[in-house]
Design a protein around this motif. Structure first.
Motif, mmCIF file in Angstrom:
data_model
loop_
_atom_site.group_PDB
_atom_site.id
_atom_site.type_symbol
_atom_site.label_atom_id
_atom_site.label_comp_id
_atom_site.label_asym_id
_atom_site.label_seq_id
_atom_site.Cartn_x
_atom_site.Cartn_y
_atom_site.Cartn_z
ATOM 1 N N GLU A 1 -49.213 -83.823 -59.265
ATOM 2 C CA GLU A 1 -48.607 -83.682 -60.589
ATOM 3 C C GLU A 1 -47.382 -82.777 -60.535
ATOM 4 N N PHE A 2 -47.437 -81.726 -59.716
ATOM 5 C CA PHE A 2 -46.286 -80.834 -59.567
ATOM 6 C C PHE A 2 -45.102 -81.590 -58.971
ATOM 7 N N VAL A 3 -45.358 -82.384 -57.952
ATOM 8 C CA VAL A 3 -44.287 -83.155 -57.311
ATOM 9 C C VAL A 3 -43.708 -84.178 -58.292
ATOM 10 N N PHE A 4 -44.569 -84.803 -59.078
ATOM 11 C CA PHE A 4 -44.104 -85.784 -60.059
ATOM 12 C C PHE A 4 -43.190 -85.120 -61.099
ATOM 13 N N ALA A 5 -43.636 -83.981 -61.635
ATOM 14 C CA ALA A 5 -42.829 -83.273 -62.639
ATOM 15 C C ALA A 5 -41.503 -82.803 -62.040
ATOM 16 N N LEU A 6 -41.532 -82.371 -60.790
ATOM 17 C CA LEU A 6 -40.311 -81.899 -60.134
ATOM 18 C C LEU A 6 -39.289 -83.024 -59.995
ATOM 19 N N HIS A 7 -39.729 -84.206 -59.550
ATOM 20 C CA HIS A 7 -38.820 -85.338 -59.401
ATOM 21 C C HIS A 7 -38.314 -85.838 -60.759
ATOM 22 N N LEU A 8 -39.183 -85.815 -61.754
ATOM 23 C CA LEU A 8 -38.774 -86.258 -63.080
ATOM 24 C C LEU A 8 -37.680 -85.354 -63.644
ATOM 25 N N MET A 9 -37.876 -84.040 -63.538
ATOM 26 C CA MET A 9 -36.871 -83.110 -64.068
ATOM 27 C C MET A 9 -35.578 -83.181 -63.264
ATOM 28 N N LYS A 10 -35.692 -83.394 -61.967
ATOM 29 C CA LYS A 10 -34.488 -83.526 -61.145
ATOM 30 C C LYS A 10 -33.660 -84.728 -61.600
ATOM 31 N N TYR A 11 -34.331 -85.840 -61.880
ATOM 32 C CA TYR A 11 -33.629 -87.046 -62.310
ATOM 33 C C TYR A 11 -32.997 -86.851 -63.692
ATOM 34 N N LEU A 12 -33.750 -86.236 -64.609
ATOM 35 C CA LEU A 12 -33.231 -86.039 -65.966
ATOM 36 C C LEU A 12 -32.074 -85.045 -65.995
ATOM 37 N N ASN B 1 -26.370 -83.432 -66.512
ATOM 38 C CA ASN B 1 -25.583 -82.349 -65.905
ATOM 39 C C ASN B 1 -24.093 -82.440 -66.249
ATOM 40 N N ASP B 2 -23.499 -83.626 -66.128
ATOM 41 C CA ASP B 2 -22.057 -83.760 -66.356
ATOM 42 C C ASP B 2 -21.678 -83.385 -67.786
ATOM 43 N N LEU B 3 -22.469 -83.847 -68.754
ATOM 44 C CA LEU B 3 -22.186 -83.505 -70.144
ATOM 45 C C LEU B 3 -22.335 -82.007 -70.373
ATOM 46 N N SER B 4 -23.358 -81.412 -69.774
ATOM 47 C CA SER B 4 -23.574 -79.975 -69.925
ATOM 48 C C SER B 4 -22.388 -79.178 -69.398
ATOM 49 N N LEU B 5 -21.849 -79.582 -68.251
ATOM 50 C CA LEU B 5 -20.702 -78.869 -67.672
ATOM 51 C C LEU B 5 -19.461 -79.016 -68.546
ATOM 52 N N GLY C 1 -37.118 -96.738 -65.570
ATOM 53 C CA GLY C 1 -37.150 -95.704 -64.532
ATOM 54 C C GLY C 1 -38.510 -95.323 -64.028
ATOM 55 N N TRP C 2 -39.571 -95.806 -64.666
ATOM 56 C CA TRP C 2 -40.917 -95.414 -64.255
ATOM 57 C C TRP C 2 -41.203 -95.770 -62.809
ATOM 58 N N GLN C 3 -40.944 -97.004 -62.445
ATOM 59 C CA GLN C 3 -41.259 -97.448 -61.087
ATOM 60 C C GLN C 3 -40.378 -96.730 -60.061
ATOM 61 N N ILE C 4 -39.135 -96.417 -60.433
ATOM 62 C CA ILE C 4 -38.245 -95.700 -59.524
ATOM 63 C C ILE C 4 -38.805 -94.317 -59.215
ATOM 64 N N ILE C 5 -39.206 -93.585 -60.256
ATOM 65 C CA ILE C 5 -39.772 -92.247 -60.063
ATOM 66 C C ILE C 5 -41.079 -92.325 -59.280
ATOM 67 N N GLU D 1 -43.269 -88.998 -72.701
ATOM 68 C CA GLU D 1 -43.194 -87.886 -73.644
ATOM 69 C C GLU D 1 -42.006 -86.983 -73.339
ATOM 70 N N VAL D 2 -41.745 -86.695 -72.072
ATOM 71 C CA VAL D 2 -40.619 -85.840 -71.705
ATOM 72 C C VAL D 2 -39.296 -86.540 -72.000
ATOM 73 N N VAL D 3 -39.182 -87.809 -71.618
ATOM 74 C CA VAL D 3 -37.937 -88.540 -71.853
ATOM 75 C C VAL D 3 -37.676 -88.688 -73.353
ATOM 76 N N ASP D 4 -38.728 -89.000 -74.121
ATOM 77 C CA ASP D 4 -38.561 -89.119 -75.578
ATOM 78 C C ASP D 4 -38.135 -87.801 -76.204
ATOM 79 N N LEU D 5 -38.655 -86.701 -75.671
ATOM 80 C CA LEU D 5 -38.294 -85.387 -76.193
ATOM 81 C C LEU D 5 -36.807 -85.111 -75.982
#
Length: 335
Positions: free
Chosen positions: A36-47, A52-56, A86-90, A140-144
């Motif tokens: 679960e930790f690895v899954f959350a890490l990859h999900l946040m990295k992708y999001l 990132n570009d808009l934030s900068l 993106g589900w299957q990609i992650i 839930e994270v993507v919808d948020l």
């Protein structure tokens, strides 16, 4: 890098002098080796990669509204596409990563107890890993994030940015649109009277016809430079309503990231020892602190002489030598 972090934590666990440090290192290793930790890490990295570009762009001192507008639309579309496809990609990336780092891969069809609801857990109700990871984490994270972006950049805000983008001088004012700029004036009823609105459309048409044929505006690349060039050439008095629109467009970026920087500086300037500082004095101090790169180029001797000439004083302030002035100026600005 993953193996290096695990190795360092392993060394801390073996060499730690206290049981608390050993236990903390062991807990981090166990947590990192959890699917679960690895899954959350990859999900946040992708999001974070999507946003990132808009934030900068939004954090830049000189914001490009046209660029930001384009990135907002792009990011919203990317997030929606990622939610749908993106589900299957992650999932594939996480499974491959776990296999390479010898982390147990779970079966998405296995059942687990429902988390976070004591009553339903006591009743023995279960859900599949697929539901937990796909619905409760991924969607839930993507919808948020999508909801947060829609709240931050609502239809009104997006329309405002779209209208302001029409003032962009790049590519010989290729984005210029009279109807959108009239709509921009509608959004600022306190700045444009009914009489102003009657003359605005004709003034916009005269303005674009004039500046597109003026070689002095051919190299202008942003709204700030456009406003400066209009003042330099006197067109701010020829087209006052258009210049007012440009001023409003330039205020918008100041009302976002720049204001946040001012509040951060305020906590540094207005300390507990300066809690009775007046508004004018605090404003002057904030200007000096925020624009310290500019003030670092001004010698203390110039400041002293200006202060001396402000009014008649009982005594003359002493002159500073160049070397001491430069040293003192640099240290005072850095503080």
């Amino acid at each position: 890098m993953w193996a290096s972090v695990i190795g360092i934590l392993g060394n801390i666990q073996d060499d730690a002098t206290t049981s608390d440090n050993r236990g903390m290192a062991r807990g981090l290793i166990d947590r990192m080796n959890d699917y679960e930790f690895v899954f959350a890490l990859h999900l946040m990295k992708y999001l974070l990669g999507i946003t990132n570009d808009l934030s900068l762009v939004l954090q830049q001192r000189d914001q490009n509204i046209v660029q930001a507008m384009s990135l907002i639309d792009t990011m919203k579309s990317q997030l929606q596409d990622f939610r749908e496809e993106g589900w299957q990609i992650i999932l594939d990336e996480v499974n491959n990563f776990c296999e390479l780092n010898m982390i147990p891969v779970i079966d998405m069809e296995d059942s687990i107890a429902i988390r976070g609801n004591a009553r339903r857990s006591r009743r023995g109700q279960t859900i599949t890993n697929f539901h937990h990871y796909r619905v409760e984490i991924f969607c839930e994270v993507v919808d948020l994030i999508i909801q947060e972006m829609n709240n931050r950049f609502s239809e009104v805000s997006t329309e405002l940015l779209s209208c302001i983008a029409c003032l962009d001088p790049k590519s010989s004012f290729s984005q210029f649109n009279v109807q959108k700029l009239l709509r921009l004036a509608d959004l600022y009823p306190e700045d444009f009277s009914s009489n102003d609105y009657l003359y605005l459309e004709s003034q916009l048409r005269n303005y674009i016809y004039n500046v597109q044929r003026d070689p002095q505006f051919s190299e202008v690349g942003d709204l700030g430079s456009l406003a400066q060039q209009m003042v330099k050439t006197g067109k701010n008095t020829v087209f006052p309503l258009v210049y007012r629109l440009i001023q409003l467009a330039l205020v918008l970026p100041v009302a976002t990231a720049s204001v946040e920087r001012v509040f951060s500086a305020m906590n540094i300037v207005k300390t507990d020892l300066r809690n009775k500082m007046g508004d004018e004095w605090m404003n002057d101090c904030l200007v000096v602190y925020i624009e310290k790169d500019i003030f670092a180029t001004i010698e203390n001797e110039q400041i002293l002489q200006r202060f001396q000439r402000m009014k008649t004083r009982r005594m003359q302030l002493p002159h500073l030598r160049y070397s001491s002035a430069t040293t003192t100026n640099t240290s005072s600005v850095n503080q």
